[in-house]
Design a protein around this motif. Structure first.
Motif, short mmCIF file in Angstrom:
data_model
loop_
_atom_site.label_atom_id
_atom_site.label_comp_id
_atom_site.label_asym_id
_atom_site.label_seq_id
_atom_site.Cartn_x
_atom_site.Cartn_y
_atom_site.Cartn_z
N LYS A 1 22.32 53.86 77.77
CA LYS A 1 23.70 53.40 77.94
C LYS A 1 23.73 52.11 78.76
N ARG A 2 23.01 52.13 79.86
CA ARG A 2 23.04 50.95 80.73
C ARG A 2 22.34 49.76 80.11
N VAL A 3 21.26 50.02 79.37
CA VAL A 3 20.56 48.91 78.70
C VAL A 3 21.52 48.25 77.71
N ASP A 4 22.24 49.07 76.94
CA ASP A 4 23.20 48.50 75.98
C ASP A 4 24.24 47.63 76.68
N GLU A 5 24.77 48.15 77.79
CA GLU A 5 25.77 47.38 78.54
C GLU A 5 25.23 46.03 78.99
N VAL A 6 24.05 46.09 79.58
CA VAL A 6 23.47 44.86 80.15
C VAL A 6 23.13 43.87 79.04
N LYS B 1 24.34 38.82 76.52
CA LYS B 1 24.38 38.35 75.12
C LYS B 1 23.01 38.30 74.46
N LEU B 2 22.35 39.44 74.47
CA LEU B 2 21.04 39.51 73.82
C LEU B 2 21.03 40.48 72.65
N GLN B 3 22.23 40.78 72.12
CA GLN B 3 22.29 41.72 71.00
C GLN B 3 21.47 41.18 69.84
N GLY B 4 20.69 42.06 69.22
CA GLY B 4 19.88 41.68 68.07
C GLY B 4 18.47 41.27 68.45
N PHE B 5 18.20 41.17 69.75
CA PHE B 5 16.86 40.77 70.18
C PHE B 5 16.15 41.90 70.92
N GLU B 6 16.71 43.12 70.80
CA GLU B 6 16.21 44.25 71.60
C GLU B 6 14.74 44.53 71.36
N ASP B 7 14.30 44.38 70.11
CA ASP B 7 12.94 44.82 69.79
C ASP B 7 11.93 43.66 69.72
N ARG B 8 12.34 42.51 70.21
CA ARG B 8 11.40 41.38 70.20
C ARG B 8 10.57 41.36 71.46
N TYR B 9 9.37 40.81 71.32
CA TYR B 9 8.51 40.63 72.49
C TYR B 9 8.83 39.28 73.14
N PRO B 10 8.55 39.14 74.43
CA PRO B 10 8.89 37.89 75.12
C PRO B 10 8.38 36.65 74.39
N SER B 11 7.17 36.75 73.79
CA SER B 11 6.60 35.58 73.12
C SER B 11 7.41 35.20 71.89
N GLU B 12 8.27 36.11 71.41
CA GLU B 12 9.07 35.81 70.22
C GLU B 12 10.48 35.33 70.59
N LEU B 13 10.71 35.11 71.89
CA LEU B 13 12.03 34.67 72.33
C LEU B 13 12.00 33.21 72.80
N SER B 14 13.15 32.55 72.72
CA SER B 14 13.24 31.18 73.23
C SER B 14 13.32 31.20 74.75
N GLY B 15 13.17 30.02 75.36
CA GLY B 15 13.21 29.94 76.81
C GLY B 15 14.48 30.53 77.40
N GLY B 16 15.62 30.21 76.77
CA GLY B 16 16.90 30.70 77.27
C GLY B 16 17.02 32.21 77.14
N GLN B 17 16.50 32.73 76.03
CA GLN B 17 16.57 34.18 75.81
C GLN B 17 15.66 34.91 76.81
N GLN B 18 14.49 34.32 77.07
CA GLN B 18 13.58 34.93 78.06
C GLN B 18 14.26 35.00 79.42
N GLN B 19 14.97 33.90 79.72
CA GLN B 19 15.72 33.83 80.97
C GLN B 19 16.73 34.99 81.06
N ARG B 20 17.40 35.23 79.95
CA ARG B 20 18.40 36.30 79.93
C ARG B 20 17.76 37.66 80.11
N VAL B 21 16.58 37.84 79.49
CA VAL B 21 15.89 39.13 79.65
C VAL B 21 15.56 39.34 81.13
#
Lengths: 284, 355
Positions: free
Chosen positions: B115-120, B125-145
């Motif tokens: 529940k909390r993971v979904d909220e956060v 704004k990382l919906q749709g990237f839940e199952d990606r590994y850090p190496s598959e994310l852009s710099g900004g997305q990594q920042q958000r993670v």
């Protein structure tokens, strides 16, 4: 471009010749021998047969193979148990100490491993250094049987093969970014949780590499079994050696050798399945 | 309303071997504020952060978080989370696994974690990237993670260690706004470490300028810019003309000084100066008046350099026999190289500082 490739092949040529003449040809010859039969004087009769391979599946040999595998497995396991704490402790030391220690690990390699194995006799025998030390301290009343049994073989194997585990595990552990461990700590992970969740997943490939490099020779290092096992415990390596040198049944010895190569490749396949990368094995 | 002190550093010092990197710092950080530790690299700002998070221990002094003495409490148990400079995302874990890591370590109920993971994830704004590994994310997305992984722990304080430094300019600006938004929304106290003064000025409620392991000045961004208390602060924040001067006369609220070859001005001075004392005057380039026509009590010089930067133009005016004066104006093509000009300092904007 053309000139460059000529230059390259000039330097690669000796390696190709070396591999072909000293590794590939003997294996092909052994493969050929394994389908022949021997006469009672140790000569070779060139008549095609599969008997040598079928003979391997005798209970005596299967048991021996299992025993060898068990010794190799225990050796591998002990090597892992030693390597992890070693690498984790060394990880926090300075670059200088790391380099020095890695070099010290390599030093014994400069001495012949047969001679080093003889050295262990001085330590392990009934009136050897370890037993004398323990009895003089009163920790034990009678000398322990540290050699001429499986324990001696495992001690010798572990000693000889430890660097092959230590080096890949160390390099994997050293590569972990310090901030990952700090981040895990920051998020409330306790030491054991950090090991399980951060360190283990990132070093498991190093352990796999090390395991193969320890396990495979451990099946075949007959001289350790001879010297520290006192010839009482035969491992598969002894069997091959005996077929060639004592029983003079080269075809059967060849068949076991080929069988061992097949098992080795099977292990590499299993390793690949378990997620390791072939490059990490140096293209084995 | 009295603001609550959430983090308190009391006479904190830190030495690595024989080198003292933090020298007797005391600092109160209020609940819900955005405090920036600003300073050049190697000034000790990251060390201060690490002592608050517990990743480094203090050599002497006390650290209080929420009125509790945390000086000897392990990092694992402090209700403080850090976003690391290199983000330190776990490479073998997906976005979701990274974010849920802390709660899993605390053995929180699985349904609650989900529940909390979904909220956060929605919050950053990382919906749709839940199952990606850090190496598959852009710099900004990594920042958000990295942000999500920390704020899911509901920390009392979030520590950010030069977290935006690796991003390109555009993304950095976006993330700055994002961070401010999150901070307002969550009401968490942010302690942000940076060496970039523009970040510090635009994001912070208060800035602590750190130099050589000590706090040079702690104030709001505009006060730090307008009223630097030390030469280091004046020089470090924004552009400044720093001019040698000598006190001629001392009045009640005013001193008369001579500068730039016997040019005399009256300036306001709170601190006590003595007659004949040498001092430094700080004048921001945008507070220097410049004209082609003679100004009363102006100083004559010539244009030495022109730098056009879109919204403003920076001029360098050479005063013969003296230093170059930096001037910042809004209109561009009024001056050309070698033009004779007059500059004048408005005494209200001259900041006198002891040498």
């Amino acid at each position: 471009m053309k000139k460059n490739s000529g230059f390259k092949s000039f330097f690669i040529l000796p390696i190709i010749i070396y591999t072909f003449v000293l590794i590939l040809l003997p294996i092909i010859y052994i493969l050929f021998l394994s389908f022949c039969t021997s006469d009672s004087y140790g000569g070779i009769l060139y008549n095609f047969t599969l008997d040598n391979y079928l003979n391997i599946f005798d209970m005596t040999y299967i048991k021996m193979l299992l025993k060898s595998s068990l010794i190799a497995l225990v050796t591998t396991f002990i090597c892992i148990l030693i390597s992890y704490p070693f690498a984790l402790i060394l990880r926090n030391k300075s670059e200088h100490i790391k380099n020095l220690t890695t070099k010290l690990i390599m030093v014994p390699f400069l001495t012949n491993s047969l001679i080093r194995t003889y050295g262990w006799i001085i330590l392990l025998r009934k009136n050897g250094i370890i037993n004398k030390f323990l009895t003089s301290l009163g920790i034990i009343a009678f000398p322990l049987n540290l050699m001429y049994n499986k324990l001696g073989i495992i001690i010798g194997m572990t000693y000889t093969l430890l660097p092959f585990m230590l080096l890949p595990v160390c390099s994997a552990v050293f590569e972990i970014d310090k901030s990952l461990i700090e981040a895990a700590k920051d998020l409330g992970a306790k030491p054991l949780q950090i090991f399980k969740n951060i360190i283990l997943p990132q070093t498991i490939s190093g352990v796999f590499n090390g395991s193969l490099m320890v396990f495979i020779p451990a099946i075949g290092y007959f001289f350790i079994a001879d010297i520290l096992g006192g010839g009482k415990t035969m491992i598969i390596g002894n069997l091959i050696k005996n077929q060639f040198l004592t029983a003079r049944n080269w075809p059967f010895g060849s068949a076991i050798a080929i069988f061992l190569i097949i098992i080795t490749f099977a292990l590499v396949k299993v390793y690949k399945k378990l997620g390791g990368k072939m490059e990490e094995l140096g293209g084995l | 309303m009295e603001k609550k002190v959430l983090v308190k550093l009391e006479n904190v010092s830190k030495s690595f071997g024989s080198v003292e990197v933090i020298k007797n710092i005391s600092l109160d950080i209020y609940e819900g504020e955005f405090l920036t530790l600003l300073g050049p690299s190697g000034c000790g700002k990251t060390t201060i952060l690490r002592m608050i998070s517990g990743l480094d221990d203090v050599t002497t002094g006390k650290v209080y978080i929420d009125d509790k003495d945390m000086t000897n409490v392990d990092a694992t148990k402090r209700e403080v989370n850090t976003i690391f400079q290199n983000l330190a995302l776990f490479p073998k874990m997906t976005t979701k696994e990274n974010i849920s890591f802390g709660l899993k370590m605390k053995k929180v109920d699985k349904a609650e974690i989900d529940k909390r993971v979904d909220e956060v994830i929605k919050l950053v704004k990382l919906q749709g990237f839940e199952d990606r590994y850090p190496s598959e994310l852009s710099g900004g997305q990594q920042q958000r993670v990295a942000i999500a992984r920390s704020i899911i722990m509901n920390p009392k304080v979030l520590l950010l260690d030069e977290s935006l430094c690796s991003l390109d300019l555009k993304l950095k600006k976006d993330m700055q706004i994002e961070l401010k938004r999150l901070q307002k929304k969550l009401g968490i106290t942010f302690i942000y470490v940076t060496h970039a003064q523009d970040e510090a000025l635009s994001m912070s409620d208060r800035i602590a300028i750190i130099n050589n392991g000590a706090i040079e000045q702690l104030d709001t961004p505009s006060n730090i810019y307008k009223y630097p208390k030390t030469l280091f602060v004046a020089d470090f924040i924004g552009e400044a003309n720093i001019i040698n001067a000598k006190v001629l006369e001392v009045g009640d609220n005013e001193i008369k000084v001579s500068m730039l070859q016997d040019h005399v001005v009256d300036i306001k001075a709170d601190s006590i100066f003595e007659k004949n004392q040498e001092l430094k005057l700080v004048i921001r380039p945008e507070n220097v008046r410049i004209s082609k026509n003679e100004l009363a009590n102006g100083i004559k010089g010539s244009i030495n350099d022109i730098t056009y930067s879109g919204d403003s133009t920076k001029l360098l005016v050479n005063i013969p026999g003296s230093i170059d004066i930096k001037v910042c104006i809004n209109d561009d093509n009024k001056y050309v190289y070698n033009d004779e000009v007059y500059v004048k300092f408005d005494s209200n904007y001259i900041i006198p500082l002891r040498k």
